[in-house]
Design an enzyme around this catalytic site. Structure first.
Site, PDB file in Angstrom:
ATOM      1  N   GLU A 122       0.880  -1.075  -0.065  1.00  0.00           N
ATOM      2  CA  GLU A 122       0.077  -0.636  -0.088  1.00  0.00           C
ATOM      3  C   GLU A 122       0.732   1.507   0.147  1.00  0.00           C
ATOM      4  O   GLU A 122       2.212   1.026   0.608  1.00  0.00           O
ATOM      5  CB  GLU A 122      -1.368  -0.101   1.440  1.00  0.00           C
ATOM      6  CG  GLU A 122      -1.763  -1.472   1.596  1.00  0.00           C
ATOM      7  CD  GLU A 122      -2.915  -1.263   0.536  1.00  0.00           C
ATOM      8  OE1 GLU A 122      -3.172  -0.235  -0.400  1.00  0.00           O
ATOM      9  OE2 GLU A 122      -3.663  -1.843   0.484  1.00  0.00           O
ATOM     10  N   ASP A 147     -17.321  -9.919 -10.118  1.00  0.00           N
ATOM     11  CA  ASP A 147     -18.029  -9.436  -8.756  1.00  0.00           C
ATOM     12  C   ASP A 147     -17.125  -8.156  -9.059  1.00  0.00           C
ATOM     13  O   ASP A 147     -17.526  -6.860  -8.059  1.00  0.00           O
ATOM     14  CB  ASP A 147     -17.274 -10.208  -7.600  1.00  0.00           C
ATOM     15  CG  ASP A 147     -17.373  -9.598  -6.142  1.00  0.00           C
ATOM     16  OD1 ASP A 147     -18.923  -9.585  -6.168  1.00  0.00           O
ATOM     17  OD2 ASP A 147     -16.490  -9.636  -5.204  1.00  0.00           O
TER      18      ASP A 147
END
Length: 208
Positions: A122, A147
């Site tokens: 991240e 999805d």
């Protein structure tokens, strides 16, 4: 006269020795040069083969995910090029552990029994850090793509309109920027990377 003949023989013998030395040196240099150029040629051949295999693997990946991405675009107006480009970036062309073992192409997080805790990168406070998170597990890449489209349509738990701008975009460039603005990824260059991948591999052709 006899002495002169012996001197001449010595000179001839020395000349022949020098010639043989030069011949041996020439052979050695020839073998060395040949081996050197063979190594260069062989390395180039290997690199070309690896490049070809890498390109073929990328083409196979695109062909695998493109049909479902196009089906989602035709029904829900989520650009196929964006879906494919995200799959490429998020899954490292389908080679990441999350994609190859758990069929999650987009790094979509989840909870409960149908999720798996894995390490991830991240971008936090101006630098990349390794952390852990729980990610959804799917039965197939096709399910993962479906999805992903659902996420674009229904948003997040805290903001159901989070990705509305992505669905309503009139170009893949606009959709890419909308994804970044909606916080899909922490990478500050996420939109530009998506656009670059789409242009490089001409993924815009799948939007037609």
């Amino acid at each position: 006269m006899a002495k002169r003949k012996r001197s001449r023989k010595k000179r001839n013998s020395g000349t022949r020795t020098l010639i043989w030395v030069l011949v041996v040196i020439a052979i050695f240099l020839g073998v060395y040069a040949g081996h050197h150029f063979y190594r260069i040629w062989n390395q180039q051949r290997i690199e070309q083969q690896m490049k070809k295999q890498d390109q073929e693997a990328k083409e196979r990946f695109i062909k695998q995910v493109a049909p479902e991405a196009q089906a989602m675009q035709n029904t829900y107006h989520v650009y196929a090029s964006i879906t494919i480009a995200q799959a490429i970036l998020e899954s490292q062309w389908g080679t990441s552990k999350l994609a190859s073992q758990y069929h999650n192409l987009f790094g979509i997080k989840g909870t409960g029994p149908n999720s798996k805790e894995l390490s991830t990168k991240e971008y936090v406070n101006g630098k990349w850090v390794v952390t852990t998170g729980r990610f959804r597990v799917y039965d197939s890449w096709s399910d993962s793509i479906k999805d992903h489209t659902k996420l674009m349509l229904t948003g997040t738990d805290t903001n159901q309109q989070n990705y509305d701008a992505v669905v309503k975009a009139t170009s893949y460039q606009e959709a890419a920027k909308a994804l970044q603005e909606a916080g899909y990824a922490t990478d500050p260059n996420y939109a530009q990377k998506l656009i670059s991948v789409i242009k490089t591999y001409k993924l815009y052709n799948y939007d037609k």
